[in-house]
Design a protein around this motif. Sequence first.
Motif, short mmCIF file in Angstrom:
data_model
loop_
_atom_site.label_atom_id
_atom_site.label_comp_id
_atom_site.label_asym_id
_atom_site.label_seq_id
_atom_site.Cartn_x
_atom_site.Cartn_y
_atom_site.Cartn_z
N HIS A 109 -13.24 -92.92 16.70
CA HIS A 109 -14.12 -93.82 17.49
C HIS A 109 -13.70 -95.50 17.17
N VAL A 110 -14.81 -96.52 16.94
CA VAL A 110 -14.48 -97.97 16.42
C VAL A 110 -15.51 -97.98 15.93
N GLY A 111 -15.80 -99.00 14.64
CA GLY A 111 -15.55 -99.70 14.55
C GLY A 111 -16.89 -100.89 14.78
N ARG A 112 -17.36 -102.46 14.47
CA ARG A 112 -17.21 -103.37 15.23
C ARG A 112 -16.25 -104.20 15.82
N TYR A 113 -16.70 -105.49 16.43
CA TYR A 113 -15.86 -106.26 17.70
C TYR A 113 -14.66 -105.95 17.90
N VAL A 114 -14.62 -104.63 18.13
CA VAL A 114 -13.44 -104.07 19.31
C VAL A 114 -12.79 -105.09 20.09
N GLY A 115 -11.54 -105.73 20.13
CA GLY A 115 -11.73 -106.33 21.41
C GLY A 115 -12.28 -108.51 21.07
N ASP A 116 -12.28 -108.36 20.32
CA ASP A 116 -12.84 -109.52 20.06
C ASP A 116 -11.68 -110.43 19.71
N ASN A 117 -12.74 -111.56 20.80
CA ASN A 117 -11.91 -112.21 22.13
C ASN A 117 -10.14 -111.90 22.83
N MET A 118 -10.06 -111.41 23.34
CA MET A 118 -8.95 -110.56 23.58
C MET A 118 -9.19 -111.41 25.10
N THR A 119 -7.59 -112.00 25.47
CA THR A 119 -7.39 -112.60 26.73
C THR A 119 -6.76 -112.34 27.40
N SER A 120 -6.00 -110.31 27.48
CA SER A 120 -5.51 -110.45 28.44
C SER A 120 -5.62 -108.61 27.40
N GLY A 121 -5.80 -108.18 28.50
CA GLY A 121 -4.64 -106.32 28.09
C GLY A 121 -6.32 -105.17 28.29
N GLU A 122 -5.95 -103.94 28.01
CA GLU A 122 -6.63 -103.23 27.67
C GLU A 122 -6.85 -102.27 26.79
N ILE A 123 -8.06 -102.48 26.44
CA ILE A 123 -8.19 -101.19 25.13
C ILE A 123 -9.47 -100.16 25.49
N LEU A 124 -9.03 -98.62 24.87
CA LEU A 124 -9.59 -97.51 25.82
C LEU A 124 -9.99 -97.32 24.40
N ILE A 125 -11.19 -96.68 24.30
CA ILE A 125 -12.25 -95.95 23.03
C ILE A 125 -12.01 -94.78 24.16
N ASN A 126 -11.57 -93.69 22.86
CA ASN A 126 -11.78 -92.59 23.22
C ASN A 126 -12.97 -91.54 22.15
N GLY A 127 -13.78 -92.25 22.02
CA GLY A 127 -14.93 -92.09 21.54
C GLY A 127 -16.37 -93.20 21.56
N SER A 128 -17.08 -93.24 20.48
CA SER A 128 -17.94 -94.61 20.26
C SER A 128 -17.47 -96.20 20.15
#
Length: 237
Positions: A88-107
């Motif tokens: 799991h991750v906390g708040r504001y994952v990927g904040d202001n990301m400009t490119s790429g990919e983030i996968l969260i295998n949780g909440s």
Amino acid sequence: MEDIKTMGGVKTLQSKSKITAEGLSTHQLNLEIKKALEPEKKLLLENHGKLDSIAVGLGEDADIILNGDAGDFLGALNDGAHIEVQGHVGRYVGDNMTSGEILINGSAEEGVGFGLCNGTIMVYGDAGNAVGQLNKGGTIIVEGNIGNLAGLYMLSGDIIVTGDAGLDTGDWMIGGTIYVAGNFETGTNAKVKPLEGDDKEKLLKLFTNYSINKDIEDFKKIEPKNLRPFYGKQDDE
């Protein structure tokens, strides 16, 4: 180095680089991440606890897997990296990301993809309030339920929710599209429309890419009523 298979079945990492983050500060850890990515471009991160601001500001084509939960602002300002979390991750994952990919295998907690400019954030779980607020062109997918005020002031891009959304979905949205399969209540300047052919094609492609098993016909589309909502009468159509 062992392989890691995601819950979504999207990515498997075969890396020769590994960092055990125990005892490192966020600043020290991010320096070690950038150093490790220079030769290998693939990295497994372990024992990082729930440190905030891990993998911030990466500007390269690299693969990182975090084996465990992470704190706030994971992958903020990302510009090209693939970041994957086995937890799991906390708040504001990927904040202001400009490119790429983030996968969260949780909440994820609140603020997923705040100010997202481009790229994709995929959450294989639930998310909190404020998903995709000020989205400027990225794609956010949540395979679960989300909280209130998704898409507030969003300008472009897509937010896709396979479960329920909360109150004021699309509140004061100016552009972009929100797709929700479950229940929701729209906010100011948001209207509900049926899916068209282009919408279905887009969703099917994303669902195939991210191994999402959901019937396209369950979704409703939310768009802005008025492109200039702050200057004149609201269009209630």
